[in-house]
Design a protein around this motif. Structure first.
Motif, PDB file in Angstrom:
ATOM      1  N   GLY A   8      -7.167 -11.470   0.437  1.00 33.39           N
ATOM      2  CA  GLY A   8      -7.186 -12.108   1.738  1.00 33.39           C
ATOM      3  C   GLY A   8      -7.109 -11.112   2.873  1.00 33.39           C
ATOM      4  N   HIS A   9      -7.231 -11.629   4.060  1.00 30.45           N
ATOM      5  CA  HIS A   9      -7.278 -10.823   5.271  1.00 30.45           C
ATOM      6  C   HIS A   9      -5.973 -10.069   5.534  1.00 30.45           C
ATOM      7  CE1 HIS A   9      -8.080  -9.480   9.258  1.00 30.45           C
ATOM      8  NE2 HIS A   9      -7.154 -10.259   9.769  1.00 30.45           N
ATOM      9  N   GLN A  10      -4.850 -10.599   5.160  1.00 30.56           N
ATOM     10  CA  GLN A  10      -3.508 -10.016   5.317  1.00 30.56           C
ATOM     11  C   GLN A  10      -3.238  -9.436   6.694  1.00 30.56           C
ATOM     12  OE1 GLN A  10      -3.042  -7.031   2.170  1.00 30.56           O
ATOM     13  NE2 GLN A  10      -3.364  -5.426   3.648  1.00 30.56           N
ATOM     14  N   GLY A  11      -3.454 -10.217   7.718  1.00 30.90           N
ATOM     15  CA  GLY A  11      -3.117  -9.781   9.073  1.00 30.90           C
ATOM     16  C   GLY A  11      -1.615  -9.679   9.299  1.00 30.90           C
ATOM     17  N   THR A  12      -0.841 -10.264   8.389  1.00 29.58           N
ATOM     18  CA  THR A  12       0.627 -10.178   8.407  1.00 29.58           C
ATOM     19  C   THR A  12       1.097  -9.940   6.971  1.00 29.58           C
ATOM     20  OG1 THR A  12       0.980 -12.530   7.985  1.00 29.58           O
ATOM     21  CG2 THR A  12       0.770 -11.874  10.284  1.00 29.58           C
ATOM     22  N   ALA A  13       2.355  -9.574   6.829  1.00 30.92           N
ATOM     23  CA  ALA A  13       2.899  -9.280   5.494  1.00 30.92           C
ATOM     24  C   ALA A  13       2.924 -10.515   4.590  1.00 30.92           C
ATOM     25  CB  ALA A  13       4.299  -8.688   5.630  1.00 30.92           C
ATOM     26  N   TRP A  14       3.073 -11.702   5.155  1.00 36.32           N
ATOM     27  CA  TRP A  14       3.239 -12.916   4.347  1.00 36.32           C
ATOM     28  C   TRP A  14       1.934 -13.677   4.092  1.00 36.32           C
ATOM     29  CZ3 TRP A  14       1.410 -16.668   7.494  1.00 36.32           C
ATOM     30  CH2 TRP A  14       1.579 -16.520   8.860  1.00 36.32           C
ATOM     31  N   PHE A  15       0.833 -13.268   4.685  1.00 36.17           N
ATOM     32  CA  PHE A  15      -0.400 -14.057   4.642  1.00 36.17           C
ATOM     33  C   PHE A  15      -0.904 -14.319   3.219  1.00 36.17           C
ATOM     34  CE2 PHE A  15      -5.012 -14.545   4.694  1.00 36.17           C
ATOM     35  CZ  PHE A  15      -5.161 -15.581   5.605  1.00 36.17           C
ATOM     36  N   ASN A  16      -1.074 -13.274   2.415  1.00 37.92           N
ATOM     37  CA  ASN A  16      -1.658 -13.459   1.083  1.00 37.92           C
ATOM     38  C   ASN A  16      -0.812 -14.364   0.194  1.00 37.92           C
ATOM     39  OD1 ASN A  16      -4.008 -12.027   1.477  1.00 37.92           O
ATOM     40  ND2 ASN A  16      -3.189 -10.123   0.680  1.00 37.92           N
ATOM     41  N   GLN A  17       0.493 -14.156   0.164  1.00 35.72           N
ATOM     42  CA  GLN A  17       1.347 -14.979  -0.696  1.00 35.72           C
ATOM     43  C   GLN A  17       1.358 -16.437  -0.242  1.00 35.72           C
ATOM     44  OE1 GLN A  17       2.538 -14.134  -3.680  1.00 35.72           O
ATOM     45  NE2 GLN A  17       1.467 -12.212  -3.297  1.00 35.72           N
ATOM     46  N   THR A  18       1.348 -16.661   1.062  1.00 35.34           N
ATOM     47  CA  THR A  18       1.292 -18.030   1.584  1.00 35.34           C
ATOM     48  C   THR A  18      -0.001 -18.714   1.161  1.00 35.34           C
ATOM     49  OG1 THR A  18       2.694 -17.490   3.463  1.00 35.34           O
ATOM     50  CG2 THR A  18       1.279 -19.428   3.696  1.00 35.34           C
ATOM     51  N   CYS A  19      -1.112 -18.017   1.291  1.00 32.29           N
ATOM     52  CA  CYS A  19      -2.405 -18.595   0.912  1.00 32.29           C
ATOM     53  C   CYS A  19      -2.480 -18.842  -0.593  1.00 32.29           C
ATOM     54  CB  CYS A  19      -3.545 -17.688   1.364  1.00 32.29           C
ATOM     55  SG  CYS A  19      -3.704 -17.614   3.158  1.00 32.29           S
ATOM     56  N   THR A  40      -3.861  -7.678  -4.710  1.00 28.96           N
ATOM     57  CA  THR A  40      -3.431  -6.325  -4.396  1.00 28.96           C
ATOM     58  C   THR A  40      -3.021  -6.324  -2.943  1.00 28.96           C
ATOM     59  OG1 THR A  40      -4.952  -5.386  -5.995  1.00 28.96           O
ATOM     60  CG2 THR A  40      -4.157  -3.919  -4.280  1.00 28.96           C
ATOM     61  N   GLU A  41      -1.886  -5.729  -2.654  1.00 31.00           N
ATOM     62  CA  GLU A  41      -1.337  -5.749  -1.313  1.00 31.00           C
ATOM     63  C   GLU A  41      -1.284  -4.328  -0.788  1.00 31.00           C
ATOM     64  OE1 GLU A  41       1.666  -4.831   1.334  1.00 31.00           O
ATOM     65  OE2 GLU A  41       2.087  -4.434  -0.756  1.00 31.00           O
ATOM     66  N   SER A  42      -1.834  -4.111   0.397  1.00 22.23           N
ATOM     67  CA  SER A  42      -1.754  -2.789   1.021  1.00 22.23           C
ATOM     68  C   SER A  42      -1.063  -2.851   2.378  1.00 22.23           C
ATOM     69  CB  SER A  42      -3.151  -2.190   1.184  1.00 22.23           C
ATOM     70  OG  SER A  42      -3.928  -2.981   2.049  1.00 22.23           O
ATOM     71  N   PHE A  43      -0.600  -4.034   2.757  1.00 23.43           N
ATOM     72  CA  PHE A  43       0.020  -4.192   4.079  1.00 23.43           C
ATOM     73  C   PHE A  43       1.252  -3.300   4.229  1.00 23.43           C
ATOM     74  CE2 PHE A  43       2.488  -6.074   7.450  1.00 23.43           C
ATOM     75  CZ  PHE A  43       1.533  -6.384   8.397  1.00 23.43           C
ATOM     76  N   SER A  44       2.044  -3.179   3.170  1.00 22.43           N
ATOM     77  CA  SER A  44       3.279  -2.400   3.267  1.00 22.43           C
ATOM     78  C   SER A  44       3.010  -0.917   3.526  1.00 22.43           C
ATOM     79  CB  SER A  44       4.122  -2.571   2.004  1.00 22.43           C
ATOM     80  OG  SER A  44       3.391  -2.149   0.871  1.00 22.43           O
ATOM     81  N   SER A  45       1.861  -0.427   3.102  1.00 22.41           N
ATOM     82  CA  SER A  45       1.563   0.985   3.334  1.00 22.41           C
ATOM     83  C   SER A  45       0.607   1.223   4.504  1.00 22.41           C
ATOM     84  CB  SER A  45       0.993   1.633   2.079  1.00 22.41           C
ATOM     85  OG  SER A  45      -0.168   0.975   1.662  1.00 22.41           O
ATOM     86  N   LEU A  46      -0.300   0.275   4.772  1.00 23.22           N
ATOM     87  CA  LEU A  46      -1.307   0.473   5.814  1.00 23.22           C
ATOM     88  C   LEU A  46      -1.166  -0.440   7.021  1.00 23.22           C
ATOM     89  CD1 LEU A  46      -4.507   0.736   3.565  1.00 23.22           C
ATOM     90  CD2 LEU A  46      -3.171   2.602   4.546  1.00 23.22           C
TER      91      LEU A  46
END
Length: 110
Positions: free
Chosen positions: A34-45, A57-63
């Motif tokens: 997903g787009h992951q504009g926020t830290a919670w977006f992917n898990q919520t979707c 795969t989540e890259s929000f925490s690093s990028l």
């Protein structure tokens, strides 16, 4: 700013329509990006759209959010790390200002 409830409801509605259009069901989806504009977006979707069996795969925490590159960056990370495998059924989903959205269902070919 969209709330968790609004985001989840829209993801459920839009991804259900996408899967109906492509003849897939959420239980078939193995990977989600997903787009992951926020830290919670992917898990919520994932939760709201019934994709609890799909991995992401989540890259929000690093990028943080890298804008329009969020989905391609996560696809790259997943493919490079071996999480995304040839033949995986993948759903992508992104929103823009809450008024527009895009999604796809694809079989990973690489």
């Amino acid at each position: 700013m969209a709330s968790l409830r609004d985001t989840g409801g829209l993801a459920e509605e839009r991804l259900s329509a996408l899967h109906a259009h492509t003849g897939t069901v959420s239980s078939q989806i193995e990977r989600y990006y997903g787009h992951q504009g926020t830290a919670w977006f992917n898990q919520t979707c994932l939760r709201s759209a019934g994709l609890s069996g799909a991995e992401t795969t989540e890259s929000f925490s690093s990028l943080g959010s890298v804008g329009a590159a969020n989905i391609p960056v996560n696809l790259w990370y997943a493919a490079r790390s071996g999480q995304l495998k040839r033949g995986n059924l993948v759903t992508t989903y992104g929103v823009g200002m809450g008024l527009s959205w895009s999604g796809s269902v694809m079989k990973w070919a690489f």
